[in-house]
Design a protein around this motif. Structure first.
Motif, PDB file in Angstrom:
ATOM      1  N   GLY A   1      32.299 -42.569   8.108  1.00  0.00           N
ATOM      2  CA  GLY A   1      33.069 -41.368   8.422  1.00  0.00           C
ATOM      3  C   GLY A   1      33.998 -40.980   7.292  1.00  0.00           C
ATOM      4  N   THR A   2      34.602 -41.974   6.639  1.00  0.00           N
ATOM      5  CA  THR A   2      35.453 -41.696   5.481  1.00  0.00           C
ATOM      6  C   THR A   2      34.646 -41.061   4.356  1.00  0.00           C
ATOM      7  OG1 THR A   2      36.893 -43.557   6.041  1.00  0.00           O
ATOM      8  CG2 THR A   2      36.994 -42.736   3.778  1.00  0.00           C
ATOM      9  N   PHE A   3      33.471 -41.609   4.117  1.00  0.00           N
ATOM     10  CA  PHE A   3      32.609 -41.045   3.080  1.00  0.00           C
ATOM     11  C   PHE A   3      32.198 -39.623   3.440  1.00  0.00           C
ATOM     12  CE2 PHE A   3      28.150 -40.153   1.969  1.00  0.00           C
ATOM     13  CZ  PHE A   3      28.259 -40.068   0.594  1.00  0.00           C
ATOM     14  N   TRP A   4      31.798 -39.396   4.673  1.00  0.00           N
ATOM     15  CA  TRP A   4      31.240 -38.103   5.074  1.00  0.00           C
ATOM     16  C   TRP A   4      32.301 -36.998   5.149  1.00  0.00           C
ATOM     17  CZ3 TRP A   4      26.507 -36.190   5.291  1.00  0.00           C
ATOM     18  CH2 TRP A   4      26.282 -35.014   6.011  1.00  0.00           C
ATOM     19  N   ARG A   5      33.460 -37.343   5.727  1.00  0.00           N
ATOM     20  CA  ARG A   5      34.472 -36.318   5.975  1.00  0.00           C
ATOM     21  C   ARG A   5      35.528 -36.202   4.881  1.00  0.00           C
ATOM     22  NH1 ARG A   5      33.765 -38.437  11.277  1.00  0.00           N
ATOM     23  NH2 ARG A   5      35.484 -39.912  10.932  1.00  0.00           N
ATOM     24  N   VAL A   6      35.723 -37.264   4.106  1.00  0.00           N
ATOM     25  CA  VAL A   6      36.788 -37.254   3.102  1.00  0.00           C
ATOM     26  C   VAL A   6      36.227 -37.204   1.686  1.00  0.00           C
ATOM     27  CG1 VAL A   6      38.775 -38.496   2.186  1.00  0.00           C
ATOM     28  CG2 VAL A   6      38.332 -38.490   4.660  1.00  0.00           C
ATOM     29  N   VAL A   7      35.332 -38.136   1.364  1.00  0.00           N
ATOM     30  CA  VAL A   7      34.853 -38.269  -0.017  1.00  0.00           C
ATOM     31  C   VAL A   7      33.852 -37.177  -0.374  1.00  0.00           C
ATOM     32  CG1 VAL A   7      33.646 -39.778  -1.632  1.00  0.00           C
ATOM     33  CG2 VAL A   7      35.276 -40.746   0.007  1.00  0.00           C
ATOM     34  N   LEU A   8      32.865 -36.966   0.483  1.00  0.00           N
ATOM     35  CA  LEU A   8      31.781 -36.036   0.149  1.00  0.00           C
ATOM     36  C   LEU A   8      32.274 -34.617  -0.140  1.00  0.00           C
ATOM     37  CD1 LEU A   8      28.744 -36.425  -0.206  1.00  0.00           C
ATOM     38  CD2 LEU A   8      28.417 -35.561   2.115  1.00  0.00           C
ATOM     39  N   PRO A   9      33.212 -34.053   0.647  1.00  0.00           N
ATOM     40  CA  PRO A   9      33.695 -32.698   0.296  1.00  0.00           C
ATOM     41  C   PRO A   9      34.383 -32.628  -1.061  1.00  0.00           C
ATOM     42  CG  PRO A   9      34.245 -33.229   2.573  1.00  0.00           C
ATOM     43  CD  PRO A   9      33.743 -34.498   1.948  1.00  0.00           C
ATOM     44  N   LEU A  10      34.997 -33.720  -1.500  1.00  0.00           N
ATOM     45  CA  LEU A  10      35.671 -33.725  -2.796  1.00  0.00           C
ATOM     46  C   LEU A  10      34.682 -33.841  -3.958  1.00  0.00           C
ATOM     47  CD1 LEU A  10      38.676 -36.093  -1.950  1.00  0.00           C
ATOM     48  CD2 LEU A  10      38.672 -33.589  -2.051  1.00  0.00           C
ATOM     49  N   LEU A  11      33.446 -34.160  -3.656  1.00  0.00           N
ATOM     50  CA  LEU A  11      32.429 -34.326  -4.700  1.00  0.00           C
ATOM     51  C   LEU A  11      31.626 -33.062  -4.953  1.00  0.00           C
ATOM     52  CD1 LEU A  11      30.931 -37.820  -3.751  1.00  0.00           C
ATOM     53  CD2 LEU A  11      32.694 -37.316  -5.426  1.00  0.00           C
ATOM     54  N   ARG A  12      32.052 -31.941  -4.379  1.00  0.00           N
ATOM     55  CA  ARG A  12      31.239 -30.726  -4.461  1.00  0.00           C
ATOM     56  C   ARG A  12      30.884 -30.324  -5.890  1.00  0.00           C
ATOM     57  NH1 ARG A  12      33.263 -25.885  -0.863  1.00  0.00           N
ATOM     58  NH2 ARG A  12      32.868 -27.544   0.666  1.00  0.00           N
ATOM     59  N   PRO A  13      31.800 -30.325  -6.849  1.00  0.00           N
ATOM     60  CA  PRO A  13      31.402 -29.944  -8.221  1.00  0.00           C
ATOM     61  C   PRO A  13      30.328 -30.850  -8.818  1.00  0.00           C
ATOM     62  CG  PRO A  13      33.781 -29.885  -7.987  1.00  0.00           C
ATOM     63  CD  PRO A  13      33.262 -30.544  -6.757  1.00  0.00           C
ATOM     64  N   SER A  14      30.509 -32.155  -8.676  1.00  0.00           N
ATOM     65  CA  SER A  14      29.527 -33.076  -9.242  1.00  0.00           C
ATOM     66  C   SER A  14      28.212 -33.027  -8.473  1.00  0.00           C
ATOM     67  CB  SER A  14      30.080 -34.503  -9.248  1.00  0.00           C
ATOM     68  OG  SER A  14      30.388 -34.924  -7.935  1.00  0.00           O
ATOM     69  N   LEU A  15      28.278 -32.787  -7.160  1.00  0.00           N
ATOM     70  CA  LEU A  15      27.050 -32.668  -6.369  1.00  0.00           C
ATOM     71  C   LEU A  15      26.242 -31.449  -6.807  1.00  0.00           C
ATOM     72  CD1 LEU A  15      28.313 -33.519  -2.759  1.00  0.00           C
ATOM     73  CD2 LEU A  15      27.058 -34.998  -4.332  1.00  0.00           C
ATOM     74  N   GLY A  16      26.930 -30.348  -7.117  1.00  0.00           N
ATOM     75  CA  GLY A  16      26.217 -29.172  -7.600  1.00  0.00           C
ATOM     76  C   GLY A  16      25.541 -29.415  -8.933  1.00  0.00           C
ATOM     77  N   ALA A  17      26.251 -30.072  -9.850  1.00  0.00           N
ATOM     78  CA  ALA A  17      25.659 -30.379 -11.155  1.00  0.00           C
ATOM     79  C   ALA A  17      24.455 -31.309 -11.001  1.00  0.00           C
ATOM     80  CB  ALA A  17      26.711 -31.008 -12.066  1.00  0.00           C
ATOM     81  N   LEU A  18      24.592 -32.322 -10.145  1.00  0.00           N
ATOM     82  CA  LEU A  18      23.494 -33.257  -9.926  1.00  0.00           C
ATOM     83  C   LEU A  18      22.315 -32.566  -9.244  1.00  0.00           C
ATOM     84  CD1 LEU A  18      22.309 -36.102  -9.961  1.00  0.00           C
ATOM     85  CD2 LEU A  18      23.510 -36.563  -7.813  1.00  0.00           C
ATOM     86  N   ALA A  19      22.597 -31.651  -8.315  1.00  0.00           N
ATOM     87  CA  ALA A  19      21.518 -30.955  -7.613  1.00  0.00           C
ATOM     88  C   ALA A  19      20.682 -30.112  -8.572  1.00  0.00           C
ATOM     89  CB  ALA A  19      22.103 -30.083  -6.504  1.00  0.00           C
ATOM     90  N   VAL A  20      21.346 -29.416  -9.500  1.00  0.00           N
ATOM     91  CA  VAL A  20      20.604 -28.614 -10.477  1.00  0.00           C
ATOM     92  C   VAL A  20      19.730 -29.512 -11.343  1.00  0.00           C
ATOM     93  CG1 VAL A  20      20.825 -27.109 -12.481  1.00  0.00           C
ATOM     94  CG2 VAL A  20      22.315 -26.772 -10.503  1.00  0.00           C
ATOM     95  N   TRP A  21      20.301 -30.596 -11.841  1.00  0.00           N
ATOM     96  CA  TRP A  21      19.540 -31.528 -12.685  1.00  0.00           C
ATOM     97  C   TRP A  21      18.368 -32.136 -11.919  1.00  0.00           C
ATOM     98  CZ3 TRP A  21      18.743 -36.847 -12.214  1.00  0.00           C
ATOM     99  CH2 TRP A  21      18.172 -37.476 -13.334  1.00  0.00           C
TER     100      TRP A  21
END
Length: 294
Positions: free
Chosen positions: A199-219
């Motif tokens: 739950g900590t990962f899903w609700r707290v950590v994952l939203p803060l990773l949005r910039p890096s997730l977008g970069a990784l998704a494109v790659w």
């Protein structure tokens, strides 16, 4: 009076040097270089779009003409009527989207584990994972193919996704971003509030990773969408080919169907352009964060 004089003295070097202290000649050189690089990168796409509307005999005419005369849609009609292009397109896009979705989640979860947890063998496991970046895909191609076939998982819709679900580069990227950008205090506060680890990962950590997730998704999307070697070994039915394989058989045909290849290349570029446009904000934020934080 002295304060105004000091302020004036401080502004004068900035005016002489331009924004950020860069001189006018420096800005001109920078913009000229960027413009030249832009033209170099865009030129092949522009030439492909232009050639896709030309008859085959006009593609290599000299001197080359950027604007087709006459322009024709016959290349697109012939491609869609004589080849299972939409099958190639659907398989490539769907498998790339699925692989990207799974890979982004798995990499974020694994990166979170490496960044914020202590466990036995962590350094060894991370070293093995990181060292796999130096292993070319061609080395593991045959063992991976045997493993997939022996496991009965050779269905194209599944097997095309397998090599891309946990890329070492993505895990390393997420681990570095989490270490640099997410303080332990936020995670501890969530745990004190009674949140579970997931739950900590899903609700707290994952939203803060949005910039890096977008970069990784494109790659990751580009890696899966443009894959050639793995589908070449795995697929034998032309109707189940991905776009790179389909365009390859057109290129290797006896009559070298450059006109159809150009039309197919233009259509194939649409998903990649859309992915970039949809995720450009997160991509630029992720790259900027990596540049600032080192």
């Amino acid at each position: 009076m002295s304060t105004r004089a000091d302020t004036r003295k401080t502004r004068e070097p900035l005016r002489r040097g331009g924004r950020g202290g860069m001189s006018r000649s420096g800005r001109i050189a920078l913009y000229s270089t960027l413009t030249l690089l832009l033209l170099i990168f865009v030129a092949p796409l522009v030439w492909a779009i232009s050639s896709s509307f030309k008859p085959r005999g006009d593609i290599f005419e000299y001197p080359p003409k950027l604007i087709p005369s006459p322009a024709t849609l016959d290349n697109y009609r012939t491609l869609l009527d004589t080849q299972p292009f939409w099958n190639w397109f659907a398989i490539s896009v769907v498998t790339a989207l699925l692989a990207t979705t799974v890979a982004v989640f798995v990499c974020a979860l694994a990166g979170y584990g490496f960044a914020k947890f202590r466990f036995a063998g962590k350094r060894v496991l991370f070293g093995v994972m990181f060292s796999s970046l130096s292993v070319p895909f061609a080395v593991i191609l045959v063992p991976l193919f045997i493993l997939v076939v022996k496991s009965g998982l050779s269905n194209p819709w599944f097997a095309l996704i397998v090599p891309w679900v946990a890329p070492a580069f993505g895990i390393f990227m997420m681990q570095q971003y989490i270490v640099q950008s997410i303080p332990d205090e936020i995670i501890e506060a969530a745990r004190i509030d009674g949140s579970s680890e997931f739950g900590t990962f899903w609700r707290v950590v994952l939203p803060l990773l949005r910039p890096s997730l977008g970069a990784l998704a494109v790659w990751q999307f580009l890696q899966s969408y443009n894959a050639f070697m793995w589908p070449l070994v795995l697929l034998s039915d032309v109707n189940q080919y991905t776009i790179p394989l389909g365009l390859n058989i057109l290129f290797r045909a006896e009559n070298r169907s450059y006109d159809l290849v150009m039309a197919g290349a233009v259509l194939a570029s649409v998903p990649t352009i859309l992915v970039f446009l949809l995720l450009r904000k997160q991509l630029l934020e992720g790259l900027s964060a990596g540049a600032v934080k080192g």
